[in-house]
Motif scaffolding. Sequence first.
Motif, PDB file in Angstrom:
ATOM      1  N   UNK A 261     -92.593 -20.949 -54.018  1.00  0.00           N
ATOM      2  CA  UNK A 261     -92.800 -22.287 -54.575  1.00  0.00           C
ATOM      3  C   UNK A 261     -93.134 -23.225 -53.423  1.00  0.00           C
ATOM      4  N   UNK A 262     -93.605 -24.432 -53.707  1.00  0.00           N
ATOM      5  CA  UNK A 262     -93.922 -25.363 -52.624  1.00  0.00           C
ATOM      6  C   UNK A 262     -92.739 -25.659 -51.695  1.00  0.00           C
ATOM      7  N   UNK A 263     -91.514 -25.601 -52.233  1.00  0.00           N
ATOM      8  CA  UNK A 263     -90.328 -25.908 -51.431  1.00  0.00           C
ATOM      9  C   UNK A 263     -89.597 -24.674 -50.930  1.00  0.00           C
ATOM     10  N   UNK A 264     -90.080 -23.488 -51.281  1.00  0.00           N
ATOM     11  CA  UNK A 264     -89.409 -22.253 -50.865  1.00  0.00           C
ATOM     12  C   UNK A 264     -89.642 -21.129 -51.843  1.00  0.00           C
ATOM     13  N   UNK A 265     -88.632 -20.910 -52.710  1.00  0.00           N
ATOM     14  CA  UNK A 265     -88.684 -19.789 -53.650  1.00  0.00           C
ATOM     15  C   UNK A 265     -88.045 -20.170 -54.978  1.00  0.00           C
ATOM     16  N   UNK A 266     -88.495 -19.490 -56.027  1.00  0.00           N
ATOM     17  CA  UNK A 266     -87.865 -19.549 -57.334  1.00  0.00           C
ATOM     18  C   UNK A 266     -87.358 -18.142 -57.617  1.00  0.00           C
TER      19      UNK A 266
ATOM     20  N   UNK B 286     -70.199 -16.559 -63.109  1.00  0.00           N
ATOM     21  CA  UNK B 286     -70.264 -17.289 -61.836  1.00  0.00           C
ATOM     22  C   UNK B 286     -71.228 -16.664 -60.823  1.00  0.00           C
ATOM     23  N   UNK B 287     -72.466 -16.563 -61.208  1.00  0.00           N
ATOM     24  CA  UNK B 287     -73.517 -16.055 -60.329  1.00  0.00           C
ATOM     25  C   UNK B 287     -73.810 -17.078 -59.237  1.00  0.00           C
ATOM     26  N   UNK B 288     -73.883 -16.598 -58.002  1.00  0.00           N
ATOM     27  CA  UNK B 288     -74.147 -17.472 -56.856  1.00  0.00           C
ATOM     28  C   UNK B 288     -75.236 -16.831 -56.006  1.00  0.00           C
ATOM     29  N   UNK B 289     -76.219 -17.639 -55.633  1.00  0.00           N
ATOM     30  CA  UNK B 289     -77.251 -17.200 -54.703  1.00  0.00           C
ATOM     31  C   UNK B 289     -76.962 -17.889 -53.370  1.00  0.00           C
ATOM     32  N   UNK B 290     -76.445 -17.124 -52.419  1.00  0.00           N
ATOM     33  CA  UNK B 290     -76.045 -17.642 -51.111  1.00  0.00           C
ATOM     34  C   UNK B 290     -77.236 -17.610 -50.151  1.00  0.00           C
ATOM     35  N   UNK B 291     -78.231 -18.454 -50.395  1.00  0.00           N
ATOM     36  CA  UNK B 291     -79.441 -18.456 -49.572  1.00  0.00           C
ATOM     37  C   UNK B 291     -79.149 -18.795 -48.121  1.00  0.00           C
ATOM     38  N   UNK B 292     -78.061 -19.499 -47.871  1.00  0.00           N
ATOM     39  CA  UNK B 292     -77.716 -19.865 -46.492  1.00  0.00           C
ATOM     40  C   UNK B 292     -77.322 -18.648 -45.661  1.00  0.00           C
ATOM     41  N   UNK B 293     -77.131 -17.502 -46.278  1.00  0.00           N
ATOM     42  CA  UNK B 293     -76.892 -16.270 -45.514  1.00  0.00           C
ATOM     43  C   UNK B 293     -78.183 -15.794 -44.845  1.00  0.00           C
TER      44      UNK B 293
ATOM     45  N   UNK C  10     -89.610 -18.205 -44.009  1.00  0.00           N
ATOM     46  CA  UNK C  10     -90.023 -17.083 -44.836  1.00  0.00           C
ATOM     47  C   UNK C  10     -88.817 -16.170 -45.013  1.00  0.00           C
ATOM     48  N   UNK C  11     -88.412 -15.956 -46.277  1.00  0.00           N
ATOM     49  CA  UNK C  11     -87.236 -15.140 -46.553  1.00  0.00           C
ATOM     50  C   UNK C  11     -87.644 -13.821 -47.205  1.00  0.00           C
ATOM     51  N   UNK C  12     -86.821 -12.819 -47.012  1.00  0.00           N
ATOM     52  CA  UNK C  12     -87.024 -11.500 -47.605  1.00  0.00           C
ATOM     53  C   UNK C  12     -86.667 -11.570 -49.095  1.00  0.00           C
TER      54      UNK C  12
ATOM     55  N   UNK D 161     -82.939 -11.750 -51.203  1.00  0.00           N
ATOM     56  CA  UNK D 161     -82.552 -12.833 -52.109  1.00  0.00           C
ATOM     57  C   UNK D 161     -81.922 -12.320 -53.399  1.00  0.00           C
ATOM     58  N   UNK D 162     -82.178 -11.073 -53.742  1.00  0.00           N
ATOM     59  CA  UNK D 162     -81.718 -10.553 -55.030  1.00  0.00           C
ATOM     60  C   UNK D 162     -80.638  -9.481 -54.907  1.00  0.00           C
ATOM     61  N   UNK D 163     -80.056  -9.340 -53.732  1.00  0.00           N
ATOM     62  CA  UNK D 163     -79.025  -8.320 -53.540  1.00  0.00           C
ATOM     63  C   UNK D 163     -77.808  -8.881 -52.806  1.00  0.00           C
ATOM     64  N   UNK D 164     -76.700  -8.174 -52.956  1.00  0.00           N
ATOM     65  CA  UNK D 164     -75.452  -8.509 -52.265  1.00  0.00           C
ATOM     66  C   UNK D 164     -75.674  -8.424 -50.757  1.00  0.00           C
ATOM     67  N   UNK D 165     -75.178  -9.331 -49.979  1.00  0.00           N
ATOM     68  CA  UNK D 165     -74.225 -10.387 -50.304  1.00  0.00           C
ATOM     69  C   UNK D 165     -74.866 -11.732 -50.644  1.00  0.00           C
TER      70      UNK D 165
END
Length: 142
Positions: A60-65, A76-83, A112-114, A118-122
Amino acid sequence: MCSSDLITIAIDSAIAHAGDPHDEVMVATSRAARPAWWYFVEDPDLCLPRLDIKTQVSESPDGYEVEISANAFVKDLVLNADRLDPDATVDELFVTLLPGETTTVSVCTRKSLDADALTHHPVLNSVNGLLAPSRVNRLGSP
């Protein structure tokens, strides 16, 4: 929210008392607010299904969707992008989904993130995965 904005709704006793408190949840919905979830026991005592989701990542223009669809109840799904990027932020935390529901989490980052990460633990986690980490099923994840 002011106290004058709050209302009380009586709940029928057949709903207010769980037949199996380890395997039931109560949800209240409205057009004006996010759903409210009530559990009859604490998280470690819940009988949750394995984390069973389908994910899709797009830029997306700001990163990812990150689109996440639940095939089973997800708590309680959490996406810890800061990892992946300490400066990354997300627009949603602690998302609970019923089977068949989908949510999209926006990840704001300049890096640029993998997409797989983004879709796996942790990075992507939920109470389901924490209670039974070996019981995870991710369909269609890139």
